[in-house]
Design a protein around this motif. Structure first.
Motif, short mmCIF file in Angstrom:
data_model
loop_
_atom_site.label_atom_id
_atom_site.label_comp_id
_atom_site.label_asym_id
_atom_site.label_seq_id
_atom_site.Cartn_x
_atom_site.Cartn_y
_atom_site.Cartn_z
N PHE A 91 0.84 -1.19 0.00
CA PHE A 91 0.00 0.00 0.00
C PHE A 91 0.88 1.24 0.00
CE2 PHE A 91 -2.82 -3.06 2.08
CZ PHE A 91 -3.93 -2.93 1.26
N PRO A 92 0.45 2.28 -0.70
CA PRO A 92 1.21 3.53 -0.61
C PRO A 92 1.03 4.13 0.77
CG PRO A 92 -0.76 3.83 -1.95
CD PRO A 92 -0.67 2.37 -1.61
N GLY A 93 2.10 4.48 1.39
CA GLY A 93 2.04 5.03 2.75
C GLY A 93 2.11 6.54 2.73
N GLY A 94 1.49 7.14 3.72
CA GLY A 94 1.52 8.58 3.85
C GLY A 94 1.25 8.95 5.29
N ASP A 95 1.25 10.27 5.56
CA ASP A 95 1.02 10.73 6.92
C ASP A 95 -0.38 10.41 7.40
OD1 ASP A 95 3.56 11.73 7.00
OD2 ASP A 95 2.98 13.77 6.46
N TYR A 96 -1.36 10.43 6.52
CA TYR A 96 -2.75 10.25 6.92
C TYR A 96 -3.38 9.01 6.32
CZ TYR A 96 -2.17 15.01 8.47
OH TYR A 96 -1.72 16.13 9.10
N SER A 97 -2.60 8.01 5.92
CA SER A 97 -3.18 6.79 5.36
C SER A 97 -3.16 5.69 6.41
CB SER A 97 -2.41 6.36 4.11
OG SER A 97 -1.08 6.04 4.46
N SER A 98 -4.15 4.81 6.32
CA SER A 98 -4.22 3.67 7.23
C SER A 98 -4.86 2.51 6.50
CB SER A 98 -5.04 4.02 8.48
OG SER A 98 -6.39 4.20 8.14
N TYR A 99 -4.56 1.31 6.97
CA TYR A 99 -5.19 0.13 6.39
C TYR A 99 -5.29 -0.95 7.46
CZ TYR A 99 -0.30 -1.26 5.75
OH TYR A 99 1.03 -1.53 5.94
N LYS A 100 -6.28 -1.82 7.26
CA LYS A 100 -6.51 -2.94 8.18
C LYS A 100 -6.78 -4.17 7.33
CE LYS A 100 -10.41 -3.28 10.44
NZ LYS A 100 -11.51 -3.05 11.38
N ILE A 101 -6.07 -5.26 7.62
CA ILE A 101 -6.21 -6.50 6.87
C ILE A 101 -6.66 -7.60 7.83
CG2 ILE A 101 -5.05 -8.24 5.48
CD1 ILE A 101 -3.07 -6.09 4.64
N GLU A 102 -7.70 -8.31 7.46
CA GLU A 102 -8.13 -9.49 8.20
C GLU A 102 -8.05 -10.67 7.24
OE1 GLU A 102 -12.02 -8.74 9.72
OE2 GLU A 102 -11.37 -7.07 10.94
N ALA A 103 -7.23 -11.68 7.58
CA ALA A 103 -7.04 -12.82 6.71
C ALA A 103 -7.32 -14.11 7.48
CB ALA A 103 -5.61 -12.84 6.17
N GLY A 104 -7.89 -15.05 6.79
CA GLY A 104 -8.17 -16.36 7.37
C GLY A 104 -8.11 -17.42 6.29
N LYS A 105 -8.48 -18.63 6.63
CA LYS A 105 -8.44 -19.73 5.66
C LYS A 105 -9.51 -19.58 4.59
CE LYS A 105 -6.38 -23.04 8.79
NZ LYS A 105 -6.47 -24.33 9.44
N GLU A 106 -10.62 -18.92 4.93
CA GLU A 106 -11.71 -18.78 3.97
C GLU A 106 -11.48 -17.60 3.01
OE1 GLU A 106 -12.56 -18.83 7.42
OE2 GLU A 106 -12.69 -21.01 7.29
N GLY A 107 -10.64 -16.66 3.36
CA GLY A 107 -10.41 -15.51 2.50
C GLY A 107 -9.84 -14.36 3.31
N TYR A 108 -9.91 -13.18 2.74
CA TYR A 108 -9.35 -12.02 3.41
C TYR A 108 -10.19 -10.79 3.07
CZ TYR A 108 -7.33 -11.09 -1.19
OH TYR A 108 -7.15 -10.86 -2.51
N SER A 109 -10.07 -9.76 3.92
CA SER A 109 -10.71 -8.48 3.65
C SER A 109 -9.70 -7.38 3.97
CB SER A 109 -11.98 -8.31 4.48
OG SER A 109 -11.66 -8.20 5.85
N ILE A 110 -9.76 -6.34 3.16
CA ILE A 110 -8.83 -5.22 3.29
C ILE A 110 -9.63 -3.94 3.39
CG2 ILE A 110 -6.95 -3.93 2.22
CD1 ILE A 110 -6.24 -6.49 0.69
N GLU A 111 -9.30 -3.12 4.39
CA GLU A 111 -9.89 -1.79 4.52
C GLU A 111 -8.75 -0.79 4.44
OE1 GLU A 111 -12.06 0.89 7.92
OE2 GLU A 111 -12.40 -1.25 7.93
#
Length: 188
Positions: A40-60
């Motif tokens: 992900f491109p990083g910056g002063d005001y950027s954020s991300y959250k990743i939840e991963a498991g065996k069934e799949g993953y989600s990214i915010e």
């Protein structure tokens, strides 16, 4: 044992160890990682959250988080009044919550799409123009009342009407002149 048997046993041992090593490498290479690798491109005001498991993953992912900054203020007032005709108690509670954008301007609510709304400089110019027009109209009316009205008030039958027109004309000319001077002084 003869030389041929030792040579065959040595070559067979080397081939067997090589096959075991190659099989181990192939088994480890075919394992799929549990989560994909995403840069992900990083910056002063950027954020991300990743939840991963065996069934799949989600990214915010938020490229500009926080987009709105908050400021909260509160005031509590308890006051007892004393006076000649009786007193009273005053109790007041005030709470204010303001939101600011990253540029430092106060958020008044509502979304602004691309191309809509006005910038802070444009709003500042509009306010300055309104003030300059008002001041110019007052000055123009005053000058017209001091110079132009006495000159036309003596006209028989329509002097009072001509004095009103001169006063209105002075206000309009002063408003236009005030707008021109205000736009030059405020870089608008």
């Amino acid at each position: 044992m003869n030389f041929f048997k030792w040579t065959a046993l040595g070559v067979g041992g080397v081939v067997a160890v090589a096959h075991i090593g190659v099989l181990g490498h192939i088994i480890n290479a075919t394992k799929v990682p549990e989560a994909p690798v995403i840069n992900f491109p990083g910056g002063d005001y950027s954020s991300y959250k990743i939840e991963a498991g065996k069934e799949g993953y989600s990214i915010e992912y938020r490229a500009n988080d926080p987009a709105i900054l908050e400021s909260q203020k509160s005031l509590s007032l308890d006051k007892t009044k004393r006076g000649l005709f009786g007193g009273g108690n005053e109790s007041r509670r005030e709470w204010r919550r303001d939101q600011y954008t990253m540029e430092g301007t106060r958020n008044l609510g509502g979304a602004v799409a691309d191309g809509e709304g006005k910038s802070a400089k444009e709003i500042e110019c509009i306010v300055a123009d309104a003030g300059a027009r008002s001041q110019g109209a007052i000055a123009g009316s005053s000058i017209a009342a001091g110079v132009g009205v006495p000159a036309v008030i003596g006209i028989p039958y329509v002097g009072w009407l001509a004095a009103g027109w001169v006063s209105l004309l002075g206000g309009r000319i002063g408003s236009a002149a005030g707008s021109t001077v205000g736009s030059m002084l405020n870089d608008c």
